[in-house]
Design a protein around this motif. Sequence first.
Motif, mmCIF file in Angstrom:
data_model
loop_
_atom_site.group_PDB
_atom_site.id
_atom_site.type_symbol
_atom_site.label_atom_id
_atom_site.label_comp_id
_atom_site.label_asym_id
_atom_site.label_seq_id
_atom_site.Cartn_x
_atom_site.Cartn_y
_atom_site.Cartn_z
ATOM 1 N N VAL A 239 0.850 -1.195 0.000
ATOM 2 C CA VAL A 239 0.000 0.000 0.000
ATOM 3 C C VAL A 239 0.882 1.240 0.000
ATOM 4 C CG1 VAL A 239 -1.808 1.236 1.262
ATOM 5 C CG2 VAL A 239 -1.749 -1.272 1.317
ATOM 6 N N LEU A 240 0.560 2.164 -0.898
ATOM 7 C CA LEU A 240 1.216 3.477 -0.899
ATOM 8 C C LEU A 240 0.157 4.440 -0.375
ATOM 9 C CD1 LEU A 240 2.793 3.168 -4.424
ATOM 10 C CD2 LEU A 240 4.093 3.427 -2.308
ATOM 11 N N GLN A 241 0.435 5.091 0.749
ATOM 12 C CA GLN A 241 -0.618 5.884 1.363
ATOM 13 C C GLN A 241 -0.080 7.165 1.975
ATOM 14 O OE1 GLN A 241 -2.805 3.683 4.313
ATOM 15 N NE2 GLN A 241 -4.419 5.234 4.470
ATOM 16 N N LYS A 242 -0.816 8.260 1.748
ATOM 17 C CA LYS A 242 -0.428 9.544 2.337
ATOM 18 C C LYS A 242 -0.759 9.544 3.825
ATOM 19 C CE LYS A 242 -4.560 12.454 2.006
ATOM 20 N NZ LYS A 242 -4.542 12.801 3.433
ATOM 21 N N ASP A 243 -0.060 10.409 4.579
ATOM 22 C CA ASP A 243 -0.395 10.581 5.995
ATOM 23 C C ASP A 243 -1.667 11.406 6.116
ATOM 24 O OD1 ASP A 243 1.726 9.159 6.938
ATOM 25 O OD2 ASP A 243 3.047 10.904 7.142
ATOM 26 N N VAL A 244 -2.281 11.352 7.283
ATOM 27 C CA VAL A 244 -3.514 12.111 7.524
ATOM 28 C C VAL A 244 -3.304 13.600 7.247
ATOM 29 C CG1 VAL A 244 -5.240 12.737 9.265
ATOM 30 C CG2 VAL A 244 -4.310 10.426 9.243
ATOM 31 N N SER A 245 -2.136 14.119 7.645
ATOM 32 C CA SER A 245 -1.875 15.561 7.508
ATOM 33 C C SER A 245 -1.493 15.974 6.082
ATOM 34 C CB SER A 245 -0.753 15.963 8.471
ATOM 35 O OG SER A 245 0.399 15.207 8.140
ATOM 36 N N GLN A 246 -1.200 14.998 5.230
ATOM 37 C CA GLN A 246 -0.768 15.306 3.855
ATOM 38 C C GLN A 246 -1.948 15.621 2.952
ATOM 39 O OE1 GLN A 246 1.760 11.866 3.239
ATOM 40 N NE2 GLN A 246 2.797 12.911 1.549
ATOM 41 N N ASP B 170 -5.878 9.261 -2.125
ATOM 42 C CA ASP B 170 -5.189 9.177 -0.832
ATOM 43 C C ASP B 170 -4.136 8.072 -0.840
ATOM 44 O OD1 ASP B 170 -6.884 11.101 0.068
ATOM 45 O OD2 ASP B 170 -7.891 9.872 1.576
ATOM 46 N N GLY B 171 -4.349 7.076 -1.661
ATOM 47 C CA GLY B 171 -3.416 5.965 -1.685
ATOM 48 C C GLY B 171 -3.736 4.999 -2.800
ATOM 49 N N LEU B 172 -2.889 3.977 -2.924
ATOM 50 C CA LEU B 172 -3.043 2.959 -3.964
ATOM 51 C C LEU B 172 -2.683 1.617 -3.331
ATOM 52 C CD1 LEU B 172 -3.778 4.044 -6.781
ATOM 53 C CD2 LEU B 172 -1.419 3.703 -7.462
ATOM 54 N N VAL B 173 -3.544 0.625 -3.526
ATOM 55 C CA VAL B 173 -3.268 -0.708 -2.990
ATOM 56 C C VAL B 173 -2.944 -1.631 -4.163
ATOM 57 C CG1 VAL B 173 -4.215 -2.675 -1.692
ATOM 58 C CG2 VAL B 173 -4.891 -0.332 -1.093
ATOM 59 N N VAL B 174 -1.769 -2.226 -4.133
ATOM 60 C CA VAL B 174 -1.403 -3.210 -5.153
ATOM 61 C C VAL B 174 -1.534 -4.569 -4.478
ATOM 62 C CG1 VAL B 174 0.307 -3.933 -6.849
ATOM 63 C CG2 VAL B 174 0.301 -1.573 -6.019
ATOM 64 N N SER B 175 -2.458 -5.412 -4.949
ATOM 65 C CA SER B 175 -2.627 -6.672 -4.227
ATOM 66 C C SER B 175 -2.606 -7.897 -5.112
ATOM 67 C CB SER B 175 -3.895 -6.636 -3.374
ATOM 68 O OG SER B 175 -5.024 -6.570 -4.182
ATOM 69 N N THR B 176 -2.177 -8.990 -4.518
ATOM 70 C CA THR B 176 -2.169 -10.303 -5.161
ATOM 71 C C THR B 176 -3.601 -10.858 -5.142
ATOM 72 O OG1 THR B 176 -1.878 -11.384 -3.039
ATOM 73 C CG2 THR B 176 0.143 -10.781 -4.228
ATOM 74 N N PRO B 177 -3.871 -11.961 -5.860
ATOM 75 C CA PRO B 177 -5.180 -12.615 -5.707
ATOM 76 C C PRO B 177 -5.435 -12.958 -4.231
ATOM 77 C CG PRO B 177 -4.063 -13.512 -7.615
ATOM 78 C CD PRO B 177 -3.067 -12.618 -6.923
ATOM 79 N N THR B 178 -4.390 -13.414 -3.535
ATOM 80 C CA THR B 178 -4.514 -13.722 -2.106
ATOM 81 C C THR B 178 -4.988 -12.493 -1.327
ATOM 82 O OG1 THR B 178 -2.773 -15.372 -2.280
ATOM 83 C CG2 THR B 178 -3.200 -14.504 -0.083
ATOM 84 N N GLY B 179 -4.429 -11.333 -1.657
ATOM 85 C CA GLY B 179 -4.792 -10.100 -0.959
ATOM 86 C C GLY B 179 -6.102 -9.484 -1.429
#
Lengths: 267, 267
Positions: free
Chosen positions: A127-134, A153-162
């Motif tokens: 997960v690439l995610q900004k902080d609350v204050s950003q 706010d962010g990007l989630v790169v996930s496997t089939p498992t995830g």
Amino acid sequence: MKIGIFYRTDYVVPAKEVYEKLKSHFDILFFKDSSENFPEVVDDKTFEPQVVISVGGDGTVLRVLKKVKCPVIGVKAGRLGFFSGYLLSEIDKLIEDLKNWNFVEDKRWILRVESQVGVFFAINDAVLQKDVSQKIVDFTVEMTDGTFYYHADGLVVSTPTGSSAYALALGGPIILPNVEAFEITPMAPQFLATRSLVIPSTEKIKITVSDMVSLVVDGDVVGKVKEVYVRKCSKVITLLRPKSYDFSTSIKEKIGYGKRLLKNGSE
Amino acid sequence: MKIGIFYRTDYVVPAKEVYEKLKSHFDILFFKDSSENFPEVVDDKTFEPQVVISVGGDGTVLRVLKKVKCPVIGVKAGRLGFFSGYLLSEIDKLIEDLKNWNFVEDKRWILRVESQVGVFFAINDAVLQKDVSQKIVDFTVEMTDGTFYYHADGLVVSTPTGSSAYALALGGPIILPNVEAFEITPMAPQFLATRSLVIPSTEKIKITVSDMVSLVVDGDVVGKVKEVYVRKCSKVITLLRPKSYDFSTSIKEKIGYGKRLLKNGSE
């Protein structure tokens, strides 16, 4: 059979019971807190366990899978987990299954995430995610098929498992474990771009961010980054499950998705 | 070069202009309404066109792709389509590209749908849907990974190509064209089971319905069924596109997904 045991700190009491039960049947090589490293033994190949048992939750199994090379069995209190096929109350069944090697060997591929702060392996997601204050950031995702942009706010790169973990909570699809694809799911994206993008596992993607953001791999914050490269890893992990507990069962039991609903109201 | 032309009825006037322009450069084998069949010629192999041009919308391209064996080029009025890489105003560019065979050959795999009312091929999707007057139905989806149940108005089985069509409107993800997976998306399912299920293209699934429902393949109602078998078809279709118009461009242009949004407000 040579077995290792890792347990989550707060599971130490039931884990000791598991250890006591197992040691009258098998050769227990180690019994360790899951925050500790895999025991290092030089020049003694016979030390290698054939299977490692994780006593804790799904998070403990994730941590243990990254420490060891052999298959892992998850033992859990309460309810079964995606990675935990045995309950603490089922140790006698586990002993029988170990003696007869009566398991489904569930092999899962994982993602390799390369960044300025190191190379990591994601069983569920990165997960690439900004902080609350950003402020909201811009993501650029480059791949063979073209370049996609997200203002989010962010990007989630996930496997089939995830796909049944964080990505599902953000609106993503359920991807069956043996699909050769991974997915990108934006977090709170602007302009309705909420859908997941399903990408072939042969792709190598580059993600660039307009500002430094946190990189979180399988739930662990590993540092701040502006750029990551993600691709399928050549390593495969192996989970052992009882034959009665397959993926569709766990999806139905844990999430309630695709469950049969009988007309008389019972399930 | 031997070329065939199919047009949508209401496009007959611009289609004739396309025909006139093309015939001074190429050998035009036929010029037909897209509701007609592919011209049958016995024992004359030389009749086979090398490319067929579809003048109409994306629906016309879908229909034409199922009639022919050769690659298809979509020509459209107004805006470009997912399957239509040329505008009616770009015929000169099309002629140049044909002369130099300057295309991306976009190959897509399709689904084979077997039912009581026949075998059909879906480039986008096969939809099982109850009529307005019918009560909600039960769907049972059987595959190697287990059995999933849906209590819903309908079920959409779509290819990666179809992921940006009806399945997207129902909340599904965007699946890149070369992903080896298809998806099931329920229509108005009970108990929050709205997510798509992404299934490996190696699977053969069986769908059973509690009542007779309509089977709609790529937008055409083909009959009433209670049971269908769906799997990847060995046939591949080929679309020709200009090199500038790739999948990510069409997703960004048509849907606005993953589009760059510049800070100064222009796009």
